[in-house]
Enzyme design. Structure first.
Site, PDB file in Angstrom:
ATOM      1  N   TYR A 276      -1.993  -7.875  -8.512  1.00  0.00           N
ATOM      2  CA  TYR A 276      -2.493  -8.033  -7.050  1.00  0.00           C
ATOM      3  C   TYR A 276      -1.545  -9.587  -6.731  1.00  0.00           C
ATOM      4  CZ  TYR A 276      -6.405  -5.108  -7.300  1.00  0.00           C
ATOM      5  OH  TYR A 276      -7.051  -3.748  -7.257  1.00  0.00           O
TER       6      TYR A 276
ATOM      7  N   TYR B  96     -13.173   0.034  -0.143  1.00  0.00           N
ATOM      8  CA  TYR B  96     -12.493   0.098  -1.205  1.00  0.00           C
ATOM      9  C   TYR B  96     -12.912   0.956  -2.169  1.00  0.00           C
ATOM     10  CZ  TYR B  96      -9.546  -1.479  -5.238  1.00  0.00           C
ATOM     11  OH  TYR B  96      -8.829  -1.523  -6.344  1.00  0.00           O
TER      12      TYR B  96
ATOM     13  N   ASP C 260     -19.811   5.073  -4.376  1.00  0.00           N
ATOM     14  CA  ASP C 260     -19.208   4.557  -5.338  1.00  0.00           C
ATOM     15  C   ASP C 260     -19.971   3.104  -5.887  1.00  0.00           C
ATOM     16  OD1 ASP C 260     -17.434   2.993  -6.670  1.00  0.00           O
ATOM     17  OD2 ASP C 260     -15.770   3.144  -5.478  1.00  0.00           O
TER      18      ASP C 260
ATOM     19  N   LYS D 167     -17.096  -0.782 -14.200  1.00  0.00           N
ATOM     20  CA  LYS D 167     -17.375  -2.166 -14.346  1.00  0.00           C
ATOM     21  C   LYS D 167     -18.490  -2.613 -15.479  1.00  0.00           C
ATOM     22  CE  LYS D 167     -15.034  -3.513 -10.180  1.00  0.00           C
ATOM     23  NZ  LYS D 167     -13.757  -4.142 -10.561  1.00  0.00           N
TER      24      LYS D 167
HETATM   25  C1  LIG Z   1     -16.197  -0.047  -5.388  1.00  0.00           C
HETATM   26  C2  LIG Z   1     -14.967   0.005  -6.342  1.00  0.00           C
HETATM   27  N1  LIG Z   1     -14.579   1.340  -6.582  1.00  0.00           N
HETATM   28  C3  LIG Z   1     -13.460   1.470  -7.419  1.00  0.00           C
HETATM   29  C4  LIG Z   1     -12.778   0.457  -8.098  1.00  0.00           C
HETATM   30  C5  LIG Z   1     -11.755   0.627  -9.036  1.00  0.00           C
HETATM   31  O1  LIG Z   1     -12.088   0.257 -10.342  1.00  0.00           O
HETATM   32  P1  LIG Z   1     -11.048   0.074 -11.496  1.00  0.00           P
HETATM   33  O2  LIG Z   1     -10.354  -1.354 -11.067  1.00  0.00           O
HETATM   34  O3  LIG Z   1     -11.683   0.158 -12.593  1.00  0.00           O
HETATM   35  O4  LIG Z   1      -9.764   1.162 -11.212  1.00  0.00           O
HETATM   36  C6  LIG Z   1     -13.442  -0.890  -7.573  1.00  0.00           C
HETATM   37  C7  LIG Z   1     -12.863  -2.107  -8.195  1.00  0.00           C
HETATM   38  O5  LIG Z   1     -13.113  -3.120  -7.905  1.00  0.00           O
HETATM   39  C8  LIG Z   1     -14.362  -0.998  -6.829  1.00  0.00           C
HETATM   40  O6  LIG Z   1     -15.052  -2.002  -6.281  1.00  0.00           O
END
Ligand SMILES: Cc1ncc(COP(=O)(O)O)c(C=O)c1O
Length: 424
Positions: A23, A151, A242, A271
């Site tokens: 980023y 996201y 998610d 995470k």
């Molecule tokens: C809600 C959500 N989904 C998916 C992801 C993507 O995860 P990764 O960075 O491990 O690919 C993130 C990452 O910040 C997220 O916050």
């Protein structure tokens, strides 16, 4: 922890020209800070400075860094077997973890597919949902309904259901339906209208439950999630939650969907799954989703298998992390953090340019009208002895759930002090 020094001359300047950072506009980005080590809620830089960590390494290190119980579990596993392929072979850490996740998650979310990152877990969820319909010989259901401000990751499929972050590139991916969360009568009407017209083209609704993280740390009511469950049921769609950001206590319950009493059809986790030690992700399906793949037809199989899926070290770390959730009062700690964040950030409400101050679980947010120079603001926080990484127009705190009271007070005070004296 005594501050220490660590000579980075040999590896920093000579190697930096070979790295591509996340980023970041590499031409103008501020140079990254060289880290010597971490411990608890502290990051020690190579020049000896110690920063109190406000964001737990992108929300992963829920027990703080270097937790001895996780370290010991990983070290033990390293002696026995760091990794073995998961095709045709299984091992105790992965199977135990799958069973424990199924026991922790609500309803009959019971079938766990492992991968190595959040984005890939989302890809798997999208694939599962699309193939769920194809296997049932329902044609045309390959689209997704996702939400403005949402996201879900940086890989192609995840980007296509993401509204935030990817700017012009998003238009390069398939066009799904991105609508407002049904928070008002008007947006609820728009949701029903979209479903009325397009449900036949949709495989699933995908949403971050209760908090849109990377899209701006926006919170919404549990009632909205219930509306989405009802909408999915009414139109026969799958609901994907998610929980990659929200899972494992961040919003105050173990999983955010629990607070709404909603059982999604598919959940994605990553995470904090390993307590921030090793990369691991999981896509967990309800029984009826799995049953759509249960067949004598090889074409009905889920054709996915990341090389490092169910990595034994990562699964050992995740099991150790779940031990800590079982034996230590993480949700009580999250509630105490929520209270401290409310008290500590509330004074920011009166500062110039502050639009909102909000807290949900162990997430504290100060939303500004705008941030003109993110790098300058980030630098100010480092000068104040904290690691806080504002983005967009928000300054937020998502500390380790184990953070000490005085460390949290240092963080909230730094937010107040820096915002009080900022220029724009
Ligand atoms: C809600 C959500 N989904 C998916 C992801 C993507 O995860 P990764 O960075 O491990 O690919 C993130 C990452 O910040 C997220 O916050």
């Amino acid at each position: 922890m005594p501050p220490d020094r660590h000579d980075h001359a040999a590896w920093y300047a000579p190697s930096l020209p070979h790295i591509w950072l996340p980023y970041a506009q590499m031409k103008t980005a501020a140079p990254p800070l060289p880290v010597a080590r971490t411990e608890g809620s502290r990051i020690v830089l190579t020049d000896g400075r110690v920063l109190i960590d406000g964001i737990a390494s992108w929300w992963t290190a829920c027990h703080g860094y270097n937790h001895p119980h996780i370290r010991e579990a990983v070290a033990r596993q390293l002696e026995i077997m760091p990794h073995v392929m998961f095709g045709g072979l299984v091992h105790e850490p992965a199977l135990t973890l799958a069973r424990r996740l199924a026991e922790l998650l609500p309803g009959d979310l019971e079938r766990v597919f492992f991968s190595e990152s959040g984005s890939v877990a989302v890809e798997v969820a999208l694939k599962m949902a699309t193939q769920f319909w194809a296997n049932r010989v329902v044609t045309g259901r390959s689209g997704f309904l996702a939400f403005r401000g949402g996201y879900h990751g940086d890989t192609a499929g995840a980007m296509a259901v993401t509204d935030a972050m990817h700017g012009s590139l998003r238009r390069a991916w398939p066009d799904h339906h991105i609508v407002d969360l049904p928070e008002t009568e008007e947006t609820a009407r728009a949701l029903w209208h979209t479903l009325e017209r397009h449900a036949g083209e949709l495989a699933a609704i995908i949403v971050e439950p209760l908090v849109q993280g990377a899209g701006g740390m926006r919170f919404y009511d549990a009632e909205v999630l219930r509306t989405l469950r009802n909408a999915a049921d009414r139109y026969g769609l799958l609901l994907i939650c998610d929980e990659i950001f929200t899972g494992f206590g961040r919003t105050g319950t173990m999983f955010a969907c629990e607070a709404a009493g909603v059982v999604p059809d598919i959940v994605t986790l990553s995470k904090a799954l390993t307590g921030g030690t090793l990369p691991l992700a999981a896509t967990v399906a309800r029984r009826r989703v799995f049953e759509a793949f249960w067949s004598d037809d090889p074409d009905h199989a889920l054709m996915h298998g990341p090389t490092y899926m169910a990595n034994a070290l990562a699964c050992a770390a995740a099991n150790a992390s779940l031990d800590l959730f079982a034996r230590e009062p993480r949700l009580v700690q999250a509630a105490a953090i929520a209270q401290a964040l409310k008290e500590g950030l509330e004074p920011c409400r009166g500062l110039p340019g502050v639009q909102d101050v909000r807290v949900k679980g162990a997430i504290g947010v100060v939303e500004l009208d705008r941030i003109d120079d993110l790098d300058a603001l980030r630098r100010r926080f480092v000068e104040a002895g904290v690691f806080i990484r504002p983005f967009g127009n928000v300054v937020y705190l998502t500390p380790a759930l184990t953070i000490a009271e005085d460390e949290l007070a240092t963080l909230t005070q730094a937010v107040f002090d820096v915002l009080r004296t900022r220029r724009a």
